[in-house]
Design an enzyme around this catalytic site. Structure first.
Site, PDB file in Angstrom:
ATOM      1  N   ARG A  43      20.725  -5.349   0.816  1.00 47.18           N
ATOM      2  CA  ARG A  43      21.152  -4.128   0.145  1.00 47.18           C
ATOM      3  C   ARG A  43      22.133  -3.400   1.051  1.00 47.18           C
ATOM      4  O   ARG A  43      21.979  -3.382   2.280  1.00 47.18           O
ATOM      5  CB  ARG A  43      19.960  -3.225  -0.167  1.00 47.18           C
ATOM      6  CG  ARG A  43      19.102  -3.738  -1.290  1.00 47.18           C
ATOM      7  CD  ARG A  43      19.825  -3.754  -2.628  1.00 47.18           C
ATOM      8  NE  ARG A  43      19.956  -2.410  -3.211  1.00 47.18           N
ATOM      9  CZ  ARG A  43      20.738  -2.122  -4.226  1.00 47.18           C
ATOM     10  NH1 ARG A  43      21.516  -3.052  -4.770  1.00 47.18           N
ATOM     11  NH2 ARG A  43      20.786  -0.906  -4.722  1.00 47.18           N
ATOM     12  N   TYR A  45      12.662  -6.285   7.882  1.00 45.88           N
ATOM     13  CA  TYR A  45      12.746  -4.843   8.099  1.00 45.88           C
ATOM     14  C   TYR A  45      11.938  -4.491   9.338  1.00 45.88           C
ATOM     15  O   TYR A  45      10.756  -4.784   9.416  1.00 45.88           O
ATOM     16  CB  TYR A  45      12.225  -4.049   6.896  1.00 45.88           C
ATOM     17  CG  TYR A  45      12.336  -2.561   7.147  1.00 45.88           C
ATOM     18  CD1 TYR A  45      13.536  -1.904   6.922  1.00 45.88           C
ATOM     19  CD2 TYR A  45      11.269  -1.840   7.673  1.00 45.88           C
ATOM     20  CE1 TYR A  45      13.668  -0.549   7.187  1.00 45.88           C
ATOM     21  CE2 TYR A  45      11.397  -0.492   7.944  1.00 45.88           C
ATOM     22  CZ  TYR A  45      12.596   0.144   7.699  1.00 45.88           C
ATOM     23  OH  TYR A  45      12.732   1.476   7.981  1.00 45.88           O
ATOM     24  N   ARG A 104      18.948  10.183  -1.156  1.00 46.00           N
ATOM     25  CA  ARG A 104      18.517  11.305  -0.329  1.00 46.00           C
ATOM     26  C   ARG A 104      19.715  12.034   0.248  1.00 46.00           C
ATOM     27  O   ARG A 104      20.828  11.510   0.290  1.00 46.00           O
ATOM     28  CB  ARG A 104      17.594  10.842   0.796  1.00 46.00           C
ATOM     29  CG  ARG A 104      18.176   9.799   1.739  1.00 46.00           C
ATOM     30  CD  ARG A 104      17.102   9.362   2.741  1.00 46.00           C
ATOM     31  NE  ARG A 104      17.599   8.365   3.685  1.00 46.00           N
ATOM     32  CZ  ARG A 104      16.918   7.902   4.719  1.00 46.00           C
ATOM     33  NH1 ARG A 104      15.692   8.356   4.961  1.00 46.00           N
ATOM     34  NH2 ARG A 104      17.427   6.992   5.532  1.00 46.00           N
ATOM     35  N   ARG A 127      -3.004  10.877   1.122  1.00 49.08           N
ATOM     36  CA  ARG A 127      -3.840  11.688   2.016  1.00 49.08           C
ATOM     37  C   ARG A 127      -4.474  12.816   1.226  1.00 49.08           C
ATOM     38  O   ARG A 127      -3.778  13.549   0.525  1.00 49.08           O
ATOM     39  CB  ARG A 127      -2.994  12.294   3.143  1.00 49.08           C
ATOM     40  CG  ARG A 127      -2.376  11.293   4.095  1.00 49.08           C
ATOM     41  CD  ARG A 127      -1.578  12.036   5.145  1.00 49.08           C
ATOM     42  NE  ARG A 127      -0.838  11.099   5.988  1.00 49.08           N
ATOM     43  CZ  ARG A 127       0.257  11.417   6.659  1.00 49.08           C
ATOM     44  NH1 ARG A 127       0.737  12.650   6.571  1.00 49.08           N
ATOM     45  NH2 ARG A 127       0.871  10.531   7.403  1.00 49.08           N
ATOM     46  N   ASP A 178      10.926  -1.361  12.109  1.00 47.79           N
ATOM     47  CA  ASP A 178      11.006  -0.023  12.669  1.00 47.79           C
ATOM     48  C   ASP A 178      11.578  -0.129  14.076  1.00 47.79           C
ATOM     49  O   ASP A 178      11.511  -1.193  14.716  1.00 47.79           O
ATOM     50  CB  ASP A 178       9.621   0.630  12.712  1.00 47.79           C
ATOM     51  CG  ASP A 178       9.157   1.093  11.342  1.00 47.79           C
ATOM     52  OD1 ASP A 178      10.021   1.457  10.523  1.00 47.79           O
ATOM     53  OD2 ASP A 178       7.935   1.092  11.103  1.00 47.79           O
ATOM     54  N   ARG A 212       0.862  -1.177   0.000  1.00 57.55           N
ATOM     55  CA  ARG A 212       0.000   0.000   0.000  1.00 57.55           C
ATOM     56  C   ARG A 212       0.901   1.232   0.000  1.00 57.55           C
ATOM     57  O   ARG A 212       2.066   1.166   0.396  1.00 57.55           O
ATOM     58  CB  ARG A 212      -0.930   0.025   1.222  1.00 57.55           C
ATOM     59  CG  ARG A 212      -0.221   0.108   2.553  1.00 57.55           C
ATOM     60  CD  ARG A 212      -1.185   0.082   3.728  1.00 57.55           C
ATOM     61  NE  ARG A 212      -0.487   0.203   4.995  1.00 57.55           N
ATOM     62  CZ  ARG A 212      -0.124   1.340   5.553  1.00 57.55           C
ATOM     63  NH1 ARG A 212      -0.391   2.479   4.938  1.00 57.55           N
ATOM     64  NH2 ARG A 212       0.512   1.373   6.706  1.00 57.55           N
ATOM     65  N   GLU A 234      23.216   9.716   0.676  1.00 57.99           N
ATOM     66  CA  GLU A 234      23.021   8.290   0.918  1.00 57.99           C
ATOM     67  C   GLU A 234      22.895   7.561  -0.425  1.00 57.99           C
ATOM     68  O   GLU A 234      21.977   7.831  -1.198  1.00 57.99           O
ATOM     69  CB  GLU A 234      21.769   8.077   1.773  1.00 57.99           C
ATOM     70  CG  GLU A 234      21.566   6.660   2.244  1.00 57.99           C
ATOM     71  CD  GLU A 234      20.430   6.567   3.251  1.00 57.99           C
ATOM     72  OE1 GLU A 234      19.514   5.757   3.016  1.00 57.99           O
ATOM     73  OE2 GLU A 234      20.455   7.306   4.266  1.00 57.99           O
TER      74      GLU A 234
END
Length: 363
Positions: free
Chosen positions: A246, A345, A277, A173, A347, A169, A297
C-alpha cells in the site's frame, strides 16, 4: 573492500551499521533518497519537526531497547491519545470507557460489556472475513463507526473482501484510559528522529541519492557482505511476481494558528473522507510556536517506482514472499532485513531488536 555494504539508512540499516562499526568493521551505507533515516525522517520548519512520512511514535516494553535508543537521544513523555472523527463526533481511541460513554451515553463498564455482548451475537460460527471478525470482537456500532470506513480506505477494498486474520484482536478497555499503547515506555526523541539516526550513523560513511539496484554492478563487489533493507521482490527484479504494497500520499499545510486540532492525531473513519488521518506535528513535542503544520494522510494504490509503505497482508502475498525468502537464503553474503526485505509490518522497537540480533549473530 568494506566489511559491510548496508543498503538503506532506516532504523534497521542505521542500527546494523552502528553496531558493525562499533565492533571495528568497515561499513558503507547507501541511501536511495536524498536524506538518511528512511520513513522516520523529519523536516524542520518554524521550529516544528514534521514527520515527513507519517506519524512515528516510539513505544516498547523491551527495557533493553528503551535503554539502547536513550544512549543516542533523550525521549520526551509524549503519550499517544488519538481521537476518531465520525460525522461530527469525536471518539477516544483505543476503544475504552470514554469511547463507550460518547457512543451510548453509559457510565459503567458493566453497561458497556452488556451492549457489546449483545451486538457480538450477530456473528455465528468462525468469522469468514474482516467484517465478521471485527463485529465478533467489538460489536456492530464500533465496527460501523470507527473501523469499517477507516479500514476500507487503508486497504483499498471492502472489509467483507479482506481476510479475517488481518484483525486478530482489537483492544477493548473497560477503563477510562486513552493511552493508545500498552507498552511501558513511550515517547518522541527530543529534537526529532533525525537526532537518533544521525547519532547512529556518526562516523559511518554514507552516500545518499544512490539507488543500489540501479548501480548494482558498481557496488556488487565493494564489500564482503551486503545488508539489504529494500523490497525483496525488487531485489530479484520481480522474477517470481510482484508483491502487493500500500502506498501513502501526504499533504502538509502551514496554518497561521497556535493550535489546530488539540491533539497529534485525529483519525477520520468515514469512508467518504478521502484521508485516513490528520497529524498536527507540534503536539508530538508540546510545541508553543505561533504557527502549526498539519499533514493529511491519504492511502493509495502502490505502483512500481513509488515508496512502498506497508505490505498487503494476504495469504497469496505471504505465499509469494516465502518463495522470495527461499531465494534470499540462497544468496551468498547477502542479509535481508527490515520491513520491506522481510515483507512484514514492524513497530520501530521490533526493527531495532531485529537489527541488533542480526548484527550480533554475524560479529
Amino acid at each position: 573492500m568494506y566489511d559491510y555494504l548496508v543498503v538503506g539508512s532506516g532504523l534497521f540499516g542505521a542500527v546494523f551499521a552502528h553496531e558493525a562499526m562499533q565492533a571495528g568493521k568497515t561499513v558503507l551505507v547507501l541511501e536511495r533518497r536524498d536524506h538518511v533515516g528512511g520513513n522516520v525522517y523529519c523536516e524542520t520548519k518554524d521550529g516544528i519537526h514534521i514527520h515527513k512520512y507519517g506519524a512515528h511514535i516510539f513505544h516498547t516494553s523491551y527495557e533493553d531497547i528503551w535503554n539502547y535508543v536513550n544512549q543516542f537521544v533523550k525521549f520526551n513523555n509524549f503519550i499517544n491519545s488519538p481521537v476518531a472523527y465520525y460525522q461530527g463526533h469525536l471518539y477516544n481511541l483505543p476503544f475504552n470507557m470514554n469511547t463507550f460513554r460518547e457512543l451510548w451515553d453509559i457510565v459503567t463498564p458493566a453497561q458497556a460489556e452488556a451492549i457489546i455482548a449483545v451486538q457480538r451475537r450477530s456473528i455465528t460460527g468462525t468469522p469468514k472475513n474482516l467484517e465478521e471478525q471485527a463485529i465478533s470482537l467489538v460489536g456492530t456500532d464500533i465496527y460501523m463507526k470507527l473501523i469499517k470506513g477507516y479500514t476500507e480506505k487503508q486497504w483499498g477494498r471492502s472489509c467483507s473482501e479482506l481476510p479475517a486474520f488481518i484483525i486478530k484482536r482489537l483492544p477493548v478497555r473497560y477503563t477510562f484510559d486513552n493511552n493508545y499503547f500498552n507498552d511501558r515506555y513511550q515517547g518522541i526523541p527530543i529534537g526529532g528522529y533525525n537526532k537518533l539516526i544521525e547519532a547512529l550513523l556518526a562516523g559511518v560513511e554514507v552516500r545518499t541519492g544512490v539507488d543500489y539496484l540501479k548501480e548494482r554492478a558498481l557496488y556488487r563487489n565493494v564489500a564482503k557482505t551486503i545488508v539489504y533493507t529494500g523490497s525483496i521482490d525488487e531485489y530479484f527484479d520481480y522474477k517470481l511476481g510482484q508483491l502487493e504494497y500500500r502506498g501513502l500520499h501526504f499533504e502538509t499545510e502551514r496554518l497561521e494558528e497556535v493550535n489546530h486540532q488539540g491533539v497529534a492525531v485525529v483519525n477520520y473513519t468515514e469512508r467518504d473522507v478521502p484521508y485516513t488521518r490528520i497529524i498536527e506535528h507540534k503536539h508530538f513535542e508540546s510545541g508553543t510556536q505561533p504557527v502549526t503544520y498539519i499533514t493529511r494522510e491519504y492511502p493509495a494504490e502502490w505502483k512500481r517506482g513509488e515508496e512502498a509503505y506497508y505490505p498487503v497482508n494476504s495469504e497469496q502475498n505471504q505465499r509469494l514472499y516465502q518463495q522470495y525468502a527461499i531465494l534470499g537464503r540462497q544468496e551468498q553474503n547477502v542479509i535481508f532485513g527490515g520491513r520491506l526485505a522481510e515483507y512484514k509490518y514492524y513497530d520501530m522497537d521490533d526493527v531495532i531488536k531485529s537489527a541488533l540480533e542480526c548484527v550480533h549473530k554475524r560479529l
